[in-house]
Design an enzyme around this catalytic site. Structure first.
Site, PDB file in Angstrom:
ATOM      1  N   SER A  43       7.265 -35.104 -46.000  1.00  0.00           N
ATOM      2  CA  SER A  43       6.003 -34.487 -45.546  1.00  0.00           C
ATOM      3  C   SER A  43       6.113 -33.308 -44.960  1.00  0.00           C
ATOM      4  O   SER A  43       5.539 -32.753 -44.027  1.00  0.00           O
ATOM      5  CB  SER A  43       5.437 -35.376 -44.572  1.00  0.00           C
ATOM      6  OG  SER A  43       6.338 -36.057 -43.589  1.00  0.00           O
ATOM      7  N   ASP A 349       1.640 -34.713 -34.104  1.00  0.00           N
ATOM      8  CA  ASP A 349       0.633 -35.250 -34.231  1.00  0.00           C
ATOM      9  C   ASP A 349       1.817 -36.931 -34.267  1.00  0.00           C
ATOM     10  O   ASP A 349       2.101 -38.022 -34.414  1.00  0.00           O
ATOM     11  CB  ASP A 349       0.522 -36.112 -35.802  1.00  0.00           C
ATOM     12  CG  ASP A 349       1.496 -35.316 -36.801  1.00  0.00           C
ATOM     13  OD1 ASP A 349       2.767 -35.479 -36.685  1.00  0.00           O
ATOM     14  OD2 ASP A 349       1.176 -35.750 -38.061  1.00  0.00           O
ATOM     15  N   HIS A 352       5.136 -34.583 -36.946  1.00  0.00           N
ATOM     16  CA  HIS A 352       5.452 -32.988 -37.479  1.00  0.00           C
ATOM     17  C   HIS A 352       4.843 -32.411 -36.497  1.00  0.00           C
ATOM     18  O   HIS A 352       4.311 -32.361 -35.646  1.00  0.00           O
ATOM     19  CB  HIS A 352       4.257 -33.445 -38.426  1.00  0.00           C
ATOM     20  CG  HIS A 352       4.148 -34.683 -39.335  1.00  0.00           C
ATOM     21  ND1 HIS A 352       3.711 -35.412 -39.680  1.00  0.00           N
ATOM     22  CD2 HIS A 352       5.179 -34.535 -40.905  1.00  0.00           C
ATOM     23  CE1 HIS A 352       3.547 -36.025 -40.463  1.00  0.00           C
ATOM     24  NE2 HIS A 352       4.718 -35.920 -41.303  1.00  0.00           N
TER      25      HIS A 352
END
Length: 385
Positions: A43, A349, A352
């Site tokens: 991610s 978040d 990240h």
């Protein structure tokens, strides 16, 4: 004390001389003419893969730069986006997002939750992607074969104008940013010593993927190490009354960062070994850990809030409603919305980084200062510097 000062001066002088020498070398070399970029990872560099394959990323993701959700687990641009800007290419399309997708300048095989080694978990149990690095490598092999076939057959139904030219694969930059989720999975399921014992096998699987990409024509590699995973806010949410020494002076879980550094040490050694095994490859190892930890340990100095503060989501009184999700708190529906000023946060978040933090890290790794060999991304095609 005097000898220590002398050694420090000598070390700084050596770095200065190295910078001068490398600068002179680079000054005589043209920038690489990158035909595209092929990215593999998780991610930290996913530009829409996991969102296309499973549940789409929703608002407020993407709010800062794109003004809408675009598959990135961030409020805006990722480190990968700043990399492609730096080397002069368009943003990289996710391989799994096939609607009106432009592959002329490469493709992104990264997906959120990806690991190097296949895990005995799923995206719904532990958030682990089924697209591990070996699968991403297989996808690239299939992607390349299909493109070559379409160009050679010139099938009337094939729109080759949106595809990379077959001769350009070897002129592309291959970027890899993966390994963080292997460590996170190990922290959940293994003891510290068990995880340490698995590191050589994880690194070996990484090297196999690089070798396979090389066999498919990849020649220029830009390889990120893993960041200080023990500093992610999500890892500290449930830490209550820690024993002395469990956390470092910045509130990071010390043993997790120690394992991340050991992973990076072994990764760097394997990259160096790959240089002797892959004679025509240019392999650049990039120290993401040092850049991120420098920011985390000096947030106020660089204009950010404490790194454990989270911009998006509701995280109060041991109640955690993650970014973009809705939950019930004391009988009231609560939405995990975003802060008004994400540019002042390191964490978007709890997992990240924000676009602002990604930009800061990018500014510290895209030049030569944290690369081995010490070259910027614009010159990462040269293998004998």
């Amino acid at each position: 004390m005097e000898s220590f000062v002398k050694l420090t001066v000598i070390w700084m002088l050596a770095l200065f001389i190295l910078a001068m020498v490398e600068g002179e070398k680079l000054g005589s070399l043209p920038r690489c003419s990158w035909a595209g970029i092929y990215n593999f990872g998780d991610s930290n560099s996913d530009t829409g893969g996991i969102s296309a394959a499973f549940i789409p990323v929703t608002s407020p993701y993407g709010m800062t730069f794109f003004k809408k959700p675009v598959g990135r687990l961030c409020d805006g641009r990722l480190l990968l986006d700043f990399l492609v800007e730096y080397i002069g290419l368009p943003y990289v399309s996710a391989y799994l997002d096939t609607i009106n997708t432009d592959y002329r300048h490469g493709a992104n095989f990264a997906t959120g939750g990806s690991t190097i080694r296949r895990q005995n978990e799923s995206i719904y149990q532990g958030g682990v992607s089924p697209f591990s690095l070996d699968i991403q490598t297989i996808q690239f092999t299939q992607f390349k074969a299909r493109i070559i076939d379409l160009w050679s057959s010139r099938h009337p139904a094939a729109d080759i104008s949106q595809l990379q030219r077959p001769d350009d694969f070897s002129k592309a930059l291959f970027t890899l940013d993966v390994g963080q989720n292997d460590l996170s999975a190990g922290f959940r399921t293994l003891g510290e010593q068990q995880l340490r014992a698995q590191l050589p096998d994880i690194i070996n699987d990484f090297a196999i993927s690089v070798q396979q990409l090389y066999g498919q024509g990849a020649r220029s590699f830009w390889i990120h190490n893993t960041g200080p995973v023990g500093c992610l806010p999500v890892t500290t949410f449930n830490v209550k009354n820690p024993k002395p020494g469990y956390l470092d002076q910045y509130g990071c879980i010390r043993y997790q960062n120690d394992i991340a550094m050991e992973f990076n040490k072994q990764l760097k050694a394997r990259v160096i070994k790959l240089r002797s095994e892959l004679a025509d490859a240019a392999l650049t190892y990039v120290d993401i850990y040092t850049a991120k930890y420098k920011l985390i340990s000096n947030t106020k100095k660089y204009g950010f809030k404490d790194h454990l503060k989270v911009c998006c989501g509701h995280h109060e009184n041991d109640v955690h409603i993650f970014c973009g999700k809705t939950g019930i708190v004391n009988g009231t529906k609560v939405f995990g919305g975003a802060c008004a000023n994400p540019e002042t946060y390191v964490s978007w978040d709890a997992v990240h980084m924000t676009e602002a933090a990604n930009r800061w890290v990018a500014n510290h790794v895209l030049n030569w200062s944290l690369s081995d060999p010490p070259i910027p991304a614009t010159h990462a095609c040269y293998n004998h510097l």
